[in-house]
Design a protein around this motif. Structure first.
Motif, PDB file in Angstrom:
ATOM      1  N   MET A 124     169.597  64.654  10.666  1.00 33.47           N
ATOM      2  CA  MET A 124     170.987  64.246  10.550  1.00 33.47           C
ATOM      3  C   MET A 124     171.754  64.864  11.711  1.00 33.47           C
ATOM      4  O   MET A 124     171.747  66.067  11.923  1.00 33.47           O
ATOM      5  CB  MET A 124     171.534  64.729   9.219  1.00 33.47           C
ATOM      6  CG  MET A 124     172.948  64.387   8.981  1.00 33.47           C
ATOM      7  SD  MET A 124     173.225  64.730   7.227  1.00 33.47           S
ATOM      8  CE  MET A 124     174.917  64.944   7.191  1.00 33.47           C
ATOM      9  N   ALA A 125     172.430  64.050  12.479  1.00 35.35           N
ATOM     10  CA  ALA A 125     173.198  64.519  13.633  1.00 35.35           C
ATOM     11  C   ALA A 125     174.536  65.095  13.190  1.00 35.35           C
ATOM     12  O   ALA A 125     175.109  64.685  12.184  1.00 35.35           O
ATOM     13  CB  ALA A 125     173.419  63.364  14.595  1.00 35.35           C
ATOM     14  N   ALA A 126     175.015  66.058  13.946  1.00 40.37           N
ATOM     15  CA  ALA A 126     176.294  66.695  13.617  1.00 40.37           C
ATOM     16  C   ALA A 126     177.482  65.847  14.051  1.00 40.37           C
ATOM     17  O   ALA A 126     178.583  66.041  13.559  1.00 40.37           O
ATOM     18  CB  ALA A 126     176.371  68.071  14.260  1.00 40.37           C
ATOM     19  N   GLY A 127     177.278  64.941  15.003  1.00 39.29           N
ATOM     20  CA  GLY A 127     178.342  64.039  15.416  1.00 39.29           C
ATOM     21  C   GLY A 127     179.299  64.589  16.459  1.00 39.29           C
ATOM     22  O   GLY A 127     180.365  64.041  16.670  1.00 39.29           O
ATOM     23  N   PHE A 128     178.936  65.687  17.123  1.00 38.62           N
ATOM     24  CA  PHE A 128     179.804  66.240  18.148  1.00 38.62           C
ATOM     25  C   PHE A 128     179.732  65.420  19.427  1.00 38.62           C
ATOM     26  O   PHE A 128     178.706  64.844  19.760  1.00 38.62           O
ATOM     27  CB  PHE A 128     179.414  67.685  18.474  1.00 38.62           C
ATOM     28  CG  PHE A 128     179.723  68.648  17.377  1.00 38.62           C
ATOM     29  CD1 PHE A 128     181.032  68.996  17.078  1.00 38.62           C
ATOM     30  CD2 PHE A 128     178.712  69.227  16.628  1.00 38.62           C
ATOM     31  CE1 PHE A 128     181.319  69.888  16.063  1.00 38.62           C
ATOM     32  CE2 PHE A 128     178.984  70.123  15.613  1.00 38.62           C
ATOM     33  CZ  PHE A 128     180.301  70.454  15.335  1.00 38.62           C
ATOM     34  N   VAL A 129     180.829  65.377  20.159  1.00 40.43           N
ATOM     35  CA  VAL A 129     180.884  64.732  21.475  1.00 40.43           C
ATOM     36  C   VAL A 129     181.444  65.731  22.483  1.00 40.43           C
ATOM     37  O   VAL A 129     182.074  66.717  22.111  1.00 40.43           O
ATOM     38  CB  VAL A 129     181.753  63.456  21.458  1.00 40.43           C
ATOM     39  CG1 VAL A 129     181.146  62.407  20.542  1.00 40.43           C
ATOM     40  CG2 VAL A 129     183.168  63.746  21.042  1.00 40.43           C
ATOM     41  N   ASP A 130     181.225  65.462  23.745  1.00 36.03           N
ATOM     42  CA  ASP A 130     181.712  66.306  24.836  1.00 36.03           C
ATOM     43  C   ASP A 130     181.262  67.750  24.687  1.00 36.03           C
ATOM     44  O   ASP A 130     182.019  68.690  24.894  1.00 36.03           O
ATOM     45  CB  ASP A 130     183.239  66.247  24.943  1.00 36.03           C
ATOM     46  CG  ASP A 130     183.738  64.870  25.304  1.00 36.03           C
ATOM     47  OD1 ASP A 130     182.991  64.150  26.002  1.00 36.03           O
ATOM     48  OD2 ASP A 130     184.841  64.514  24.897  1.00 36.03           O
TER      49      ASP A 130
END
Length: 42
Positions: free
Chosen positions: A1-7
């Motif tokens: 499951m990905a944490a969904g962070f960007v940049d």
């Protein structure tokens, strides 16, 4: 499951175990201390 962070960005990196009694063990595993910044999209 990905944490969904960007940049995601590593802003600081250092050998924080240099000179410590177990520094050779930390070096063997490539252990570093970092600071990072990231955010989640709205």
């Amino acid at each position: 499951m990905a944490a969904g962070f960007v940049d995601f960005e590593i802003t600081w990196r250092a050998d924080i175990f240099s000179g410590a009694p177990q520094s050779s063990s930390a070096a063997e595993f490539g252990t570093f201390g970092i600071n990072f910044r990231a955010h989640k999209p709205l």
